[in-house]
Enzyme design. Structure first.
Site, PDB file in Angstrom:
ATOM      1  CB  CYS A  70      -0.942  -0.033   1.192  1.00 38.33           C
ATOM      2  SG  CYS A  70      -2.004  -1.461   1.087  1.00 38.33           S
ATOM      3  CD  GLU A  71       4.774   3.244   1.324  1.00 45.92           C
ATOM      4  OE1 GLU A  71       5.124   4.284   0.724  1.00 45.92           O
ATOM      5  OE2 GLU A  71       5.006   3.022   2.516  1.00 45.92           O
TER       6      GLU A  71
END
Ligand code: LLP
Length: 444
Positions: free
Chosen positions: A370-371
């Site tokens: 999640c980046e």
């Protein structure tokens, strides 16, 4: 070295090529499709003969002078890799007690060929290195020299010392991995080093016998190495005139490799990178600077030996289109290979099964983390792919697994070492249970 070893040496840029009826990518004789089926993905795959070949190329480039290759463990610290390099006669460049423990496991005798670098050695790490009887401490500050003297006195063990000097040389590379300028935290200014050498010479348990430098990593020209070595050679002469006889000159690591271009894809497009030529130019630049000096040369290559021996094998989970872009979402993420996110590093990406009928498209290759920075490539022309297809991220043998993390609570990949057609599991895939173990015991 057995004679036939040279004849079987793998001197090509990479050990990965397409073979077989369905044109699938192999590491030496091992099919990546089979490896993925057997060991799962994401999976780091390394070729043993390729690493051995690179070691041999480097070693031969310096054959005419006394030298020792001290492989930089941080590039890839896998025990099986350390062990076979130890058997080939390699020494080691370590930067922590943990790396020293690894080298000790790889071979007790090899640990006596270790040099210990790093700006922040602790007393415990110094004690372990003293008890091991490592070859040299690369000391990076006056304060560290004092601590080393105190620990050596306490244990009544002599420490051979080299000061890591900062030659103030600019090397063209990514700013995060450039180290040889005055503004960097590494080393001691050459001017200041004289005083510390004099102080060390008075210490009964310190033997100042070396000078070391390391100007950075992924350096593609031999010139800055030569300039740094000239400054070192001058220092060696000056020290001699004050009665300090330097026996070891450590040139550090940093020799770069070619990440762009590949010979596997179409058999035509070849990278302008000849490892033998690179090693020869590097050796010539160092030789020129050290001519006339009677010293043993220490070398600390990491990337040059292992980067191109490795690939990260990953499976496509989803193909996603959002109107503007096509994404290939892989089961490997930035936690498994952080170089693109951290340095915007380029890694070639190959489909494991080549299918000329599939056609090409432009993709962002991204992981599940999640980046937004979790990408392996942006806007890359690749063979059209579908969920379940395999991709190989090339040149990931150095600073791939060694920089991996458990971010997003993701267990780290397994590693296999290919020896001819056979592959040996050299690190088991981590499990979520492994990750939770250290916390469960303290659970309230
Ligand atoms: N010696 C010392 C003292 C070092 O600090 C290093 C690397 C080496 C030797 C080995 O350098 P090499 O031959 O591998 O270039 N994570 C970065 C590279 C960091 C290098 C740190 N020091 C990357 O992925 O590009």
């Amino acid at each position: 070295m057995p004679r036939n070893f040279l004849e079987t040496m793998n001197s090509s840029i990479r050990p990965f090529r397409y073979a077989g009826a369905n044109s699938s990518l192999h590491c030496d004789q091992a099919s990546l499709t089979s490896l993925a089926a057997k060991f799962g993905t994401p999976l780091y795959v390394y070729s043993r003969s390729h690493i051995a070949g690179r070691f041999e190329i480097f070693d031969r480039a310096f054959a005419h002078r006394p030298h020792l290759i001290c492989y930089a463990v941080k590039a890839n610290p896998n025990l099986s890799i350390l062990k076979f390099l130890a058997r080939m006669g390699s020494g080691f460049d370590i930067v922590s007690g943990g790396e020293l423990e690894r080298v000790l496991l790889a071979g007790r005798r090899a640990a006596r060929r270790a040099v210990f670098s790093g700006v922040g050695k602790t007393a415990e790490e110094i004690d372990l290195a003293l008890r091991t009887g490592i070859l040299l401490f690369n000391v990076e500050s006056g304060a560290e020299a004092e601590l080393l003297a105190a620990r050596a006195r306490r244990l009544r063990l002599k420490a051979r010392v080299s000061l890591r000097v900062n030659p103030d040389v600019f090397a063209e590379t990514h700013p995060y991995i450039s180290t040889g300028l005055r503004e960097h935290k590494f080393g001691i200014g050459i001017g200041e080093s004289h005083k510390i050498y004099r102080q060390m010479a008075k210490e009964p348990f310190l033997e100042p016998v070396g000078v070391s430098v390391h100007i950075g990593s992924q350096i593609r020209s031999a010139e800055p190495f030569g300039v740094a070595m000239e400054r070192v050679a001058e220092l060696v002469e000056q020290l001699k005139s004050t009665g300090i006889r330097i026996q070891y000159v450590d040139a550090g690591g940093g020799v770069g490799v070619e990440y762009v271009g590949f010979d596997a894809q179409d058999g035509k497009k070849r990278a302008a990178f000849d490892p033998q030529d690179v090693a020869a130019r590097y050796a010539a630049a160092i030789d020129r600077a050290l001519r006339g000096l009677d010293v043993t040369l220490l070398l600390e290559p990491g990337r040059f030996l292992v980067a191109q021996a490795g690939a990260l094998l990953t499976r496509i989970l989803y193909v996603k289109r959002n109107g503007r872009k096509n994404f290939l979402i892989t089961d490997a993420g930035m936690n498994d290979l952080i170089r693109p996110a951290l340095y915007r590093a380029h890694h070639e990406i190959l489909p494991v099964v080549r299918d000329r009928a599939a056609g090409m498209s432009t993709f962002d290759v991204v992981g599940p983390v999640c980046e937004t920075g979790d990408f392996f490539a942006r806007g890359r022309r690749l063979q059209r792919a579908k969920s379940g297809d395999l991709l190989a991220l090339l040149d990931t043998g150095a600073y791939g697994m060694s920089l991996s993390s458990n971010y997003n609570s993701r267990p780290r990949p397994a590693e296999v070492l290919v020896e001819g057609g056979r592959a040996r599991l050299i690190r088991k895939r981590e499990t979520v249970a492994d990750l939770l173990r250290a916390e469960r015991s303290g659970l309230l």
